[in-house]
Design an enzyme around this catalytic site. Structure first.
Site, PDB file in Angstrom:
ATOM      1  N   TRP A  42      61.496 -33.063  25.751  1.00 21.06           N
ATOM      2  CA  TRP A  42      61.221 -34.330  26.428  1.00 21.06           C
ATOM      3  C   TRP A  42      62.387 -34.755  27.304  1.00 21.06           C
ATOM      4  O   TRP A  42      62.175 -35.287  28.405  1.00 21.06           O
ATOM      5  CB  TRP A  42      60.891 -35.409  25.392  1.00 21.06           C
ATOM      6  CG  TRP A  42      59.751 -34.999  24.509  1.00 21.06           C
ATOM      7  CD1 TRP A  42      59.780 -34.781  23.156  1.00 21.06           C
ATOM      8  CD2 TRP A  42      58.410 -34.691  24.916  1.00 21.06           C
ATOM      9  NE1 TRP A  42      58.550 -34.382  22.709  1.00 21.06           N
ATOM     10  CE2 TRP A  42      57.693 -34.311  23.756  1.00 21.06           C
ATOM     11  CE3 TRP A  42      57.750 -34.692  26.152  1.00 21.06           C
ATOM     12  CZ2 TRP A  42      56.339 -33.946  23.790  1.00 21.06           C
ATOM     13  CZ3 TRP A  42      56.409 -34.324  26.188  1.00 21.06           C
ATOM     14  CH2 TRP A  42      55.730 -33.962  25.023  1.00 21.06           C
ATOM     15  N   ASP A  83      64.651 -42.745  25.287  1.00 23.21           N
ATOM     16  CA  ASP A  83      63.288 -42.494  24.843  1.00 23.21           C
ATOM     17  C   ASP A  83      63.315 -42.518  23.322  1.00 23.21           C
ATOM     18  O   ASP A  83      63.843 -41.619  22.682  1.00 23.21           O
ATOM     19  CB  ASP A  83      62.824 -41.124  25.368  1.00 23.21           C
ATOM     20  CG  ASP A  83      61.448 -40.725  24.873  1.00 23.21           C
ATOM     21  OD1 ASP A  83      60.824 -41.494  24.111  1.00 23.21           O
ATOM     22  OD2 ASP A  83      60.984 -39.628  25.240  1.00 23.21           O
ATOM     23  N   LYS A  94      53.655 -43.109  17.153  1.00 21.85           N
ATOM     24  CA  LYS A  94      54.409 -42.552  16.025  1.00 21.85           C
ATOM     25  C   LYS A  94      54.618 -43.621  14.939  1.00 21.85           C
ATOM     26  O   LYS A  94      54.193 -43.463  13.805  1.00 21.85           O
ATOM     27  CB  LYS A  94      55.777 -42.045  16.488  1.00 21.85           C
ATOM     28  CG  LYS A  94      55.784 -41.285  17.790  1.00 21.85           C
ATOM     29  CD  LYS A  94      55.161 -39.906  17.697  1.00 21.85           C
ATOM     30  CE  LYS A  94      55.381 -39.150  18.997  1.00 21.85           C
ATOM     31  NZ  LYS A  94      54.810 -37.791  18.969  1.00 21.85           N
TER      32      LYS A  94
END
Length: 353
Positions: free
Chosen positions: A101, A168, A192
């Site tokens: 990511w 992030d 999540k």
């Protein structure tokens, strides 16, 4: 039998939240309307937005100097959104490259300015969090991915730098206390720890905005979104509602301090079994880098992999297959995973023959 959801995301939600969210699909708080059909301009949804923001500010101690936004597009949209709003072409953003990511965020950021990769664990297939590095001066911001779902690594602390951090935090936000004052922007896909897929939480320091020379499309301008109270266009109403319920649940559990203790206890149980049991081994290079959210491991004998997966699934453990770039197994043990769920998986490991 209700399965135990170890999936990396969309992930497990508290049972009470699922019950309340299901009831609201039928009838939201006695309104006679489903939460799926209420107007995003209605008093009912405005109350949801206001409570969700108030809970975020309370739980994370977010002051008025930050805007709190509920946006669409996931963290992947924020990869370029942050750079577009913060970085001029002649300016440089620093990056800590710790996984897939962050690598994608680097690619998007290069469209808008310069990138300095301060440290990277790519050569070791991202199996650790770098520690021996220094942050150069003169950076506009420093970007990191706080938890790496694929590789099972997590920043336990954050770099010292005069530049604001952009993070992030999709897979570990609200799982522990953080030094918010270090961060200029935090963004996180909800799926999540915060709710279902479809809404992205953004916390942005207002004084960082308005410094880029480029014109910004209205939808991609944080200032426009802050002024519009996340309703410049129709927001993802239902995911925001479920996020609000989840934030209520976090507060009821005792807030971030309680979440942190809960997550440390679960992770210790599972890591202790990996370290004790000769049939398994972890894939992360050192203890410092181990994630409290995503525990990655393999069978020491590859021939055992299919049999162990079958044993875990027979016990109700769902979603433990590791990412294809790492292999083996990945147990995602986010906030909503009960200790008993981890105990079930550990018992399978103890009894595996």
């Amino acid at each position: 039998m209700k399965k135990i959801n170890f999936s990396a995301g969309p992930a497990i939600l508290p049972a009470s939240v699922i019950t309340q969210a299901a009831a609201a699909v039928e009838n939201l708080d006695g309104s006679g309307l489903s939460v799926l059909e209420i107007s995003h301009r209605s008093d009912a949804f405005d109350a949801v937005l206001q409570e969700a923001e108030a809970l975020i500010r309370e739980l994370m101690n977010v002051g008025d100097e930050y805007g709190v936004l509920f946006l669409s597009g996931g963290a992947s949209t924020q990869f370029f959104y942050t750079a577009m709003n913060l970085l001029n072409p002649e300016e440089t953003a620093g990056f800590l490259d710790t996984g897939a990511w962050s690598a994608k965020a680097i690619k998007e950021t290069k469209l808008f300015g310069k990138v300095d990769i301060i440290a990277s664990s790519e050569a070791a297939n991202y199996n650790y969090i770098p520690r021996d590095y220094s942050v150069p001066e003169g950076l506009k911001y420093v970007h990191l991915t706080s938890n790496n779902t694929i590789f099972g690594t997590q920043f336990r602390d954050f770099p010292e730098t005069d530049a604001p951090l952009v993070a992030d935090m999709s897979s570990d936000i609200f799982s522990r206390r953080i030094p918010l004052e270090k961060f200029g922007i935090i963004y996180a896909g909800a799926q999540k720890n915060l709710g279902p897929a479809g809404v992205t939480l953004v916390i942005v320091r207002k004084d960082l905005l308005g410094t880029v020379q480029r014109p910004l499309p209205s939808m991609l301008d944080y200032r426009v979104q802050i002024k519009g109270g996340s309703t410049f266009n129709t927001p993802p109403v239902y995911p925001i509602y479920v996020m609000m319920l989840t934030l209520r649940w976090i507060k009821e559990q005792g807030g971030l301090e309680a979440m942190e203790k809960h997550n440390e206890r679960k992770a210790k149980l599972l890591y202790d079994e990996i370290d004790r049991n000769p049939r398994f081994e972890g894939t992360v290079a050192n203890e410092y880098s181990r994630s409290l959210m995503n525990v990655t491991f393999t069978c020491t004998d590859d021939a055992d992999t299919d049999a162990f997966l079958a044993a875990a699934e027979a016990a109700g453990c769902d979603g433990i297959t590791g990412h294809r770039s790492v292999g083996g197994f990945r147990a995602s043990i986010y906030n909503s995973m009960p200790y008993e769920g981890v105990e079930t998986l550990v018992n399978v490991m103890k009894n595996f023959k």
